[in-house]
Design a protein around this motif. Structure first.
Motif, PDB file in Angstrom:
ATOM      1  N   LEU A   1      -0.365   2.994   4.785  1.00  0.00           N
ATOM      2  CA  LEU A   1       0.868   2.337   5.011  1.00  0.00           C
ATOM      3  C   LEU A   1       0.922   2.806   6.268  1.00  0.00           C
ATOM      4  CD1 LEU A   1       4.215   2.535   2.965  1.00  0.00           C
ATOM      5  CD2 LEU A   1       4.057   3.458   5.401  1.00  0.00           C
ATOM      6  N   MET A   2       1.421   1.568   6.846  1.00  0.00           N
ATOM      7  CA  MET A   2       2.348   2.149   8.561  1.00  0.00           C
ATOM      8  C   MET A   2       3.878   1.449   8.518  1.00  0.00           C
ATOM      9  SD  MET A   2       0.975   2.113  12.008  1.00  0.00           S
ATOM     10  CE  MET A   2       1.502   1.372  12.984  1.00  0.00           C
ATOM     11  N   SER A   3       4.484   2.107   9.044  1.00  0.00           N
ATOM     12  CA  SER A   3       6.230   2.491   9.527  1.00  0.00           C
ATOM     13  C   SER A   3       6.520   2.929  10.831  1.00  0.00           C
ATOM     14  CB  SER A   3       6.444   3.114   8.475  1.00  0.00           C
ATOM     15  OG  SER A   3       8.175   2.326   8.868  1.00  0.00           O
ATOM     16  N   MET A   4       6.882   1.415  11.232  1.00  0.00           N
ATOM     17  CA  MET A   4       7.388   1.930  13.031  1.00  0.00           C
ATOM     18  C   MET A   4       9.011   1.151  13.257  1.00  0.00           C
ATOM     19  SD  MET A   4       5.571  -0.577  14.928  1.00  0.00           S
ATOM     20  CE  MET A   4       5.854  -0.987  16.359  1.00  0.00           C
ATOM     21  N   ASP A   5       9.269   2.068  13.862  1.00  0.00           N
ATOM     22  CA  ASP A   5      10.626   1.566  14.913  1.00  0.00           C
ATOM     23  C   ASP A   5      10.337  -0.013  15.949  1.00  0.00           C
ATOM     24  OD1 ASP A   5      12.912   0.325  16.536  1.00  0.00           O
ATOM     25  OD2 ASP A   5      14.188   2.882  16.211  1.00  0.00           O
ATOM     26  N   PRO A   6      10.611  -1.587  15.370  1.00  0.00           N
ATOM     27  CA  PRO A   6      10.437  -2.198  16.791  1.00  0.00           C
ATOM     28  C   PRO A   6      10.581  -2.195  17.964  1.00  0.00           C
ATOM     29  CG  PRO A   6      11.933  -3.021  15.073  1.00  0.00           C
ATOM     30  CD  PRO A   6      11.345  -1.620  14.442  1.00  0.00           C
ATOM     31  N   THR A   7      11.910  -1.311  17.963  1.00  0.00           N
ATOM     32  CA  THR A   7      13.001  -1.288  18.985  1.00  0.00           C
ATOM     33  C   THR A   7      11.997  -0.333  20.438  1.00  0.00           C
ATOM     34  OG1 THR A   7      14.187   0.401  18.864  1.00  0.00           O
ATOM     35  CG2 THR A   7      14.861  -2.186  18.537  1.00  0.00           C
ATOM     36  N   THR A   8      11.387   0.916  19.154  1.00  0.00           N
ATOM     37  CA  THR A   8      11.010   1.360  20.510  1.00  0.00           C
ATOM     38  C   THR A   8       9.128   1.313  20.018  1.00  0.00           C
ATOM     39  OG1 THR A   8      10.787   3.264  18.704  1.00  0.00           O
ATOM     40  CG2 THR A   8      12.759   3.614  20.808  1.00  0.00           C
ATOM     41  N   GLY A   9       9.147   1.247  19.148  1.00  0.00           N
ATOM     42  CA  GLY A   9       7.478   1.085  19.000  1.00  0.00           C
ATOM     43  C   GLY A   9       7.270   2.745  17.940  1.00  0.00           C
ATOM     44  N   TYR A  10       8.470   3.191  18.392  1.00  0.00           N
ATOM     45  CA  TYR A  10       7.786   5.012  17.137  1.00  0.00           C
ATOM     46  C   TYR A  10       7.246   4.869  15.596  1.00  0.00           C
ATOM     47  CZ  TYR A  10       9.763   6.526  21.612  1.00  0.00           C
ATOM     48  OH  TYR A  10      10.426   7.302  23.114  1.00  0.00           O
ATOM     49  N   ILE A  11       5.952   5.728  16.133  1.00  0.00           N
ATOM     50  CA  ILE A  11       5.788   5.430  14.661  1.00  0.00           C
ATOM     51  C   ILE A  11       6.130   6.157  13.735  1.00  0.00           C
ATOM     52  CG2 ILE A  11       3.573   5.603  12.681  1.00  0.00           C
ATOM     53  CD1 ILE A  11       1.574   4.872  15.222  1.00  0.00           C
ATOM     54  N   LYS A  12       6.915   5.683  12.422  1.00  0.00           N
ATOM     55  CA  LYS A  12       7.920   6.910  11.589  1.00  0.00           C
ATOM     56  C   LYS A  12       6.922   7.519   9.937  1.00  0.00           C
ATOM     57  CE  LYS A  12      11.433   6.472  14.276  1.00  0.00           C
ATOM     58  NZ  LYS A  12      11.221   8.002  15.624  1.00  0.00           N
ATOM     59  N   ALA A  13       6.644   7.001   9.961  1.00  0.00           N
ATOM     60  CA  ALA A  13       5.186   7.170   8.768  1.00  0.00           C
ATOM     61  C   ALA A  13       3.691   6.379   8.800  1.00  0.00           C
ATOM     62  CB  ALA A  13       6.066   6.816   7.781  1.00  0.00           C
ATOM     63  N   TRP A  14       2.988   7.441   8.407  1.00  0.00           N
ATOM     64  CA  TRP A  14       1.750   7.238   8.587  1.00  0.00           C
ATOM     65  C   TRP A  14       0.595   8.006   7.269  1.00  0.00           C
ATOM     66  CZ3 TRP A  14      -1.173   6.556  13.468  1.00  0.00           C
ATOM     67  CH2 TRP A  14      -2.760   6.136  13.274  1.00  0.00           C
ATOM     68  N   VAL A  15       0.105   6.473   6.329  1.00  0.00           N
ATOM     69  CA  VAL A  15      -0.315   7.437   5.300  1.00  0.00           C
ATOM     70  C   VAL A  15      -1.345   6.326   4.694  1.00  0.00           C
ATOM     71  CG1 VAL A  15      -0.480   7.150   2.859  1.00  0.00           C
ATOM     72  CG2 VAL A  15       2.214   7.233   3.184  1.00  0.00           C
ATOM     73  N   GLY A  16      -2.746   7.345   5.620  1.00  0.00           N
ATOM     74  CA  GLY A  16      -3.821   6.627   5.968  1.00  0.00           C
ATOM     75  C   GLY A  16      -5.388   6.510   4.348  1.00  0.00           C
ATOM     76  N   GLY A  17      -4.334   7.149   3.629  1.00  0.00           N
ATOM     77  CA  GLY A  17      -5.484   7.060   2.026  1.00  0.00           C
ATOM     78  C   GLY A  17      -4.303   7.520   1.071  1.00  0.00           C
ATOM     79  N   ILE A  18      -5.386   7.554  -0.119  1.00  0.00           N
ATOM     80  CA  ILE A  18      -4.852   7.959  -1.014  1.00  0.00           C
ATOM     81  C   ILE A  18      -4.671   9.638  -1.414  1.00  0.00           C
ATOM     82  CG2 ILE A  18      -5.031   6.094  -2.278  1.00  0.00           C
ATOM     83  CD1 ILE A  18      -7.458   7.322  -4.172  1.00  0.00           C
ATOM     84  N   ASN A  19      -6.021  10.183  -0.665  1.00  0.00           N
ATOM     85  CA  ASN A  19      -6.577  11.589  -1.539  1.00  0.00           C
ATOM     86  C   ASN A  19      -6.835  12.076   0.260  1.00  0.00           C
ATOM     87  OD1 ASN A  19      -7.516  13.906  -2.264  1.00  0.00           O
ATOM     88  ND2 ASN A  19      -5.142  13.829  -2.748  1.00  0.00           N
ATOM     89  N   PHE A  20      -6.579  12.705   0.909  1.00  0.00           N
ATOM     90  CA  PHE A  20      -6.746  13.144   2.391  1.00  0.00           C
ATOM     91  C   PHE A  20      -8.755  14.452   2.216  1.00  0.00           C
ATOM     92  CE2 PHE A  20      -8.103  15.312   6.064  1.00  0.00           C
ATOM     93  CZ  PHE A  20      -7.921  14.782   7.249  1.00  0.00           C
ATOM     94  N   GLU A  21      -8.510  14.956   1.167  1.00  0.00           N
ATOM     95  CA  GLU A  21      -9.343  16.519   0.423  1.00  0.00           C
ATOM     96  C   GLU A  21     -10.657  15.309  -0.214  1.00  0.00           C
ATOM     97  OE1 GLU A  21      -9.832  19.662  -2.488  1.00  0.00           O
ATOM     98  OE2 GLU A  21      -8.197  18.814  -2.305  1.00  0.00           O
ATOM     99  N   HIS A  22     -10.266  14.858  -0.345  1.00  0.00           N
ATOM    100  CA  HIS A  22     -11.237  13.711  -1.318  1.00  0.00           C
ATOM    101  C   HIS A  22     -11.835  12.868  -0.254  1.00  0.00           C
ATOM    102  CE1 HIS A  22     -10.655  16.352  -4.413  1.00  0.00           C
ATOM    103  NE2 HIS A  22     -10.994  16.308  -5.034  1.00  0.00           N
ATOM    104  N   PHE A  23     -11.093  11.316   0.410  1.00  0.00           N
ATOM    105  CA  PHE A  23     -11.076  10.795   0.829  1.00  0.00           C
ATOM    106  C   PHE A  23     -10.785  10.676   2.998  1.00  0.00           C
ATOM    107  CE2 PHE A  23     -10.877   9.288  -3.032  1.00  0.00           C
ATOM    108  CZ  PHE A  23     -11.922   9.535  -3.899  1.00  0.00           C
ATOM    109  N   LYS A  24     -11.630  10.568   3.363  1.00  0.00           N
ATOM    110  CA  LYS A  24     -11.101  11.588   4.463  1.00  0.00           C
ATOM    111  C   LYS A  24     -10.850   9.718   6.217  1.00  0.00           C
ATOM    112  CE  LYS A  24     -11.339  15.769   5.384  1.00  0.00           C
ATOM    113  NZ  LYS A  24     -11.830  16.643   3.229  1.00  0.00           N
ATOM    114  N   TYR A  25     -11.686   9.231   5.343  1.00  0.00           N
ATOM    115  CA  TYR A  25     -11.391   7.869   6.284  1.00  0.00           C
ATOM    116  C   TYR A  25     -10.955   7.048   5.909  1.00  0.00           C
ATOM    117  CZ  TYR A  25     -12.752   3.275   8.252  1.00  0.00           C
ATOM    118  OH  TYR A  25     -13.489   2.013   8.886  1.00  0.00           O
ATOM    119  N   ASP A  26      -9.074   7.309   7.748  1.00  0.00           N
ATOM    120  CA  ASP A  26      -8.129   6.389   7.405  1.00  0.00           C
ATOM    121  C   ASP A  26      -8.288   5.411   8.082  1.00  0.00           C
ATOM    122  OD1 ASP A  26      -5.306   7.076   8.216  1.00  0.00           O
ATOM    123  OD2 ASP A  26      -5.950   6.407  10.654  1.00  0.00           O
ATOM    124  N   GLN A  27      -7.398   5.216   6.702  1.00  0.00           N
ATOM    125  CA  GLN A  27      -7.496   3.408   6.416  1.00  0.00           C
ATOM    126  C   GLN A  27      -6.230   2.493   7.078  1.00  0.00           C
ATOM    127  OE1 GLN A  27      -9.926   1.737   4.842  1.00  0.00           O
ATOM    128  NE2 GLN A  27      -9.491  -0.404   5.463  1.00  0.00           N
TER     129      GLN A  27
END
Length: 746
Positions: A423-449
């Motif tokens: 998931l990625m969430s951003m403010d369209p008026t500034t381009g600022y990214i507000k939330a970034w969830v790259g996967g289900i568990n970083f400890e076990h799965f390092k690949y950022d989707q």
């Protein structure tokens, strides 16, 4: 019997005593001089004193500039200022370690000569002042050789005097707290300690909490509240007693705090912990690239070390929104994974998944275990035997980590069957990214989707084809017969399929076609506007992966990342303006000097009216189209536009939702596209991605402090809207025009 000495004997003995005293004093002076001149090893220079070497963690900060998302470190150490220290900490330290700290100049001779007396009466004070302890913490490690320890002690004394001349008492106290080792999983400095043991900040530490941390400074392992709670409690109560003895607490207060339990809120901190671990890992590589490309180095020309140099990384991530995004993912993915497991129960992967053996071989070769065995020189046969031998393994589950005994090859099968999500969430008026969830568990799965991975985008690509049409004066209310329409391009014929159960027969409007994701009408529009213009718009909207100008791109046959697709959809919410998705604001060194400031690229991609018309069309997806469960199931009735996406064989599920203040993209699928839901009702984006978007946005809307307003609609262009959006009025207009044309023809 009393022995009387002759006057000459008394004179002789006095001479011997004075010679011993003077000789001893001379030896001490000579030792000090030799130490001062560096004969026993170099002493810290004034430059060293001004810039003490300590492995200081680089902090990644959220958009408020204060809330830490995490850190990069060799030693988990982050500095604080004196104002950030609770008075309880200062009082506890001085009372216990150096009660004459404010009076001496680095060496407390009275303390040194009377420490044995203090210990005899139970005050248990050592001979080293706080400044001497700081000198040891900063510039040397305690030697176990007695002679070397004597020399080291002299070096500490000289360094302590230098420190006192160079720094104020407040600065020395602050430096001391920033350099202390607090044991427990690489915890250095009071900021990390307060967070690790009490989940708070140093300025909020209560007297009993401060006393416990100060109790650890001379023996972090021996007085560990985790391993030896009884010792820690006893030592803490001793510190509280010292605070009372020095008048920093009343006797009643001290007794009250001594009666309390340790009250730990222990939380192990490592690189896998904290908010936004995928984001932190990805931005670290980005920052190192930025520093290198721009030639940003230290004053001496050496490279910055993110793990040791204590930089501050100011990001656009909102800590609260990040928390909500991670919660929404975890909440729904538990449910979806259960659906997926039940869906595949009793079905053979070997028979149902094409080339499943090749997928397992690939998975085996990509795992750390295979690389380690290969590095040990084992043959392919030996490695395969290892993977087929049961072993104790740690597995990720949505109920928490579990230890189990199974064959490593079976653990690969298990992981292949885990659904992934980003998931990625951003403010369209500034381009600022507000939330970034790259996967289900970083400890076990390092690949950022979010940024690393690209997947087929499916129907989330359709709005770009319709946007080109709207830019060329088409109307959302234009009706098209929903039948197959073959496109001939570059000597080839192409016509998409359409599921009979999902096809809307007859004449339908373009808005309805987009709302219900109709392939045939979309292909007809592509035939009208041409793939070159559609591909151009997609690329101008920030898609960095290849997009060939062929007709099938209207159905999303190209691959793209969640990062790019979310950024691309921002043009619809921001009146046609594309702001490059931005995650970094600036980089500062530990002293607050700005090393780099990020600048965002901005460009006008669509006409502002076209962008507004597209929000009207995409609202149809939510009002009565493929995203209608947003209304009837999740209760979000405010202005929302968006598009679901489902790819071939339900391998990927997408939902990108836009509001005036946020654009959020969600993707769900397995690691390998060959493994997927076997029915569209379960694998479509409306079921696999949209619910996470809804869970996230409901949390955001319910938090007024974020300022994301529920009932704000998309703003019309300054010059108004000439496109007719009322389809009844449009039809009447079209019929009137037709009648007028007939009259003119006679």
């Amino acid at each position: 019997m009393i022995i009387k000495l002759a006057p000459q004997d008394i004179k002789r003995y006095n001479g011997i005593i004075w010679k011993v005293v003077i000789g001893g004093f001379a030896i001490v002076v000579l030792l000090f001089l030799a130490t001062g001149f560096g004969l026993f090893g170099a002493l810290p220079s004034f430059r060293d004193l001004e810039n003490p070497k300590s492995n200081q963690a680089t902090e990644i900060l959220s958009d408020d500039g204060r809330t830490p998302l995490g850190s990069y470190y060799v030693q988990n150490r982050s500095n604080v200022t004196f104002k950030e220290l609770s008075p309880n900490l200062v009082n506890a330290l001085i009372s216990t370690e150096d009660n004459r700290f404010m009076e001496h100049s680095g060496i407390d001779f009275q303390r040194a000569f009377t420490m044995m007396l203090y210990n005899a009466v139970g005050k248990q004070q050592g001979g080293s002042t706080i400044t001497q302890q700081l000198a040891l913490n900063l510039f040397s490690e305690r030697s176990h050789n007695k002679f070397k320890r004597i020399i080291q002690k002299l070096q500490e004394w000289i360094t302590a005097v230098k420190l006192e001349r160079q720094y104020t008492k407040e600065e020395i106290i602050t430096m001391y707290f920033n350099t202390v080792d607090f044991g427990a999983y690489n915890t250095f400095g009071i900021k990390s300690a307060a967070r690790t043991y009490f989940n708070t900040t140093p300025d909020k530490l209560t007297p009993d909490q401060a006393a416990m941390l100060v109790a650890m400074v001379n023996g972090p392992s021996y007085f560990s509240p985790i391993r030896h709670p009884d010792r820690a409690l006893s030592r803490r109560n001793f510190v509280l007693g010292r605070m009372a003895a020095e008048g920093k607490l009343s006797d009643e207060q001290a007794k009250e705090f001594q009666a309390k339990p340790l009250g730990l809120h222990f939380h192990r901190i490592d690189h896998n912990e904290g908010l936004a671990p995928y984001f932190r890992a990805t931005i670290k590589d980005y920052i190192q690239k930025i520093l290198s490309e721009h030639g940003i180095t230290k004053a001496d020309g050496s490279q910055w070390d993110l793990d040791r140099d204590g930089l501050k990384i100011y990001t656009t991530i909102n800590a609260t929104m990040q928390q909500y995004a991670e919660e929404a993912q975890a909440e729904y993915m538990r449910t979806l994974q259960a659906q997926f497991n039940a869906h595949w129960k009793g079905i053979s992967l070997w028979k149902s998944v094409p080339n499943f053996k090749q997928l397992l071989d690939q998975g085996m070769r990509n795992c750390d275990r295979y690389r380690e065995l290969k590095a040990q020189g084992q043959s392919e046969e030996e490695i395969r035997e290892n993977f087929n031998t049961p072993d104790t393994l740690e597995l990720f589950t949505w109920r928490g980590k579990i230890d189990t005994v199974m064959k490593p090859i079976d653990s690969i099968v298990y992981n292949k069957m885990l659904l992934r999500n980003a998931l990625m969430s951003m403010d369209p008026t500034t381009g600022y990214i507000k939330a970034w969830v790259g996967g289900i568990n970083f400890e076990h799965f390092k690949y950022d989707q979010v940024k690393q991975g690209t997947r087929q985008v499916g129907s989330t690509a359709k709005p770009f084809t319709y946007a080109v049409a709207m830019e060329n004066s088409y109307s959302p209310c234009m009706q098209v017969n929903n039948v197959p329409d073959t496109i001939y391009y570059d000597g080839k014929a192409w016509c998409p399929g359409s599921s009979p159960s999902e096809t809307k027969p007859g004449m339908i409007t373009l808005r309805t076609a987009l709302a219900f994701s109709q392939n045939w009408v979309t292909a007809h529009v592509m035939k009208e506007v041409g793939p070159i213009e559609v591909a151009k718009l997609i690329k101008n909207s920030g898609i960095t992966s290849p997009v060939d100008p062929v007709p099938s791109i209207c159905l999303g046959t190209f691959d793209a990342s969640v990062f790019d697709m979310t950024g691309a959809y921002s043009i619809f919410a921001n009146q046609g303006i594309w702001n490059e998705p931005t995650w970094l604001l600036r980089i500062e060194d530990k002293n607050g000097n700005i090393l780099y400031t990020q600048h965002t690229n901005v460009k006008q991609v669509l006409n502002s009216e076209t962008a507004y018309v597209m929000t009207y069309m995409l609202k149809g997806v939510i009002e009565n189209g493929t995203g209608s469960r947003m209304r009837y199931k999740y209760g979000l009735s405010n202005p929302i536009a968006g598009k679901t996406g489902t790819t071939q064989n339900n391998s990927d599920g997408w939902f990108i939702g836009i509001t005036p203040q946020l654009v959020t993209g969600v993707w769900t699928g397995c690691e390998d596209r060959a493994i997927h839901f076997r029915s569209t009702s379960m694998g479509e984006g409306a079921n696999s991605a949209l619910p996470i978007w809804a869970g996230y946005m409901k949390r955001v809307y319910n938090d007024p402090s974020l300022g994301i307003k529920r009932n704000v609609d998309f703003a019309q262009p300054k010059n108004g809207v000439t496109t007719v959006l009322d389809c009844n009025a449009y039809q009447q207009q079209q019929e009137g025009t037709t009648e007028a044309d007939k009259k003119l023809s006679f």
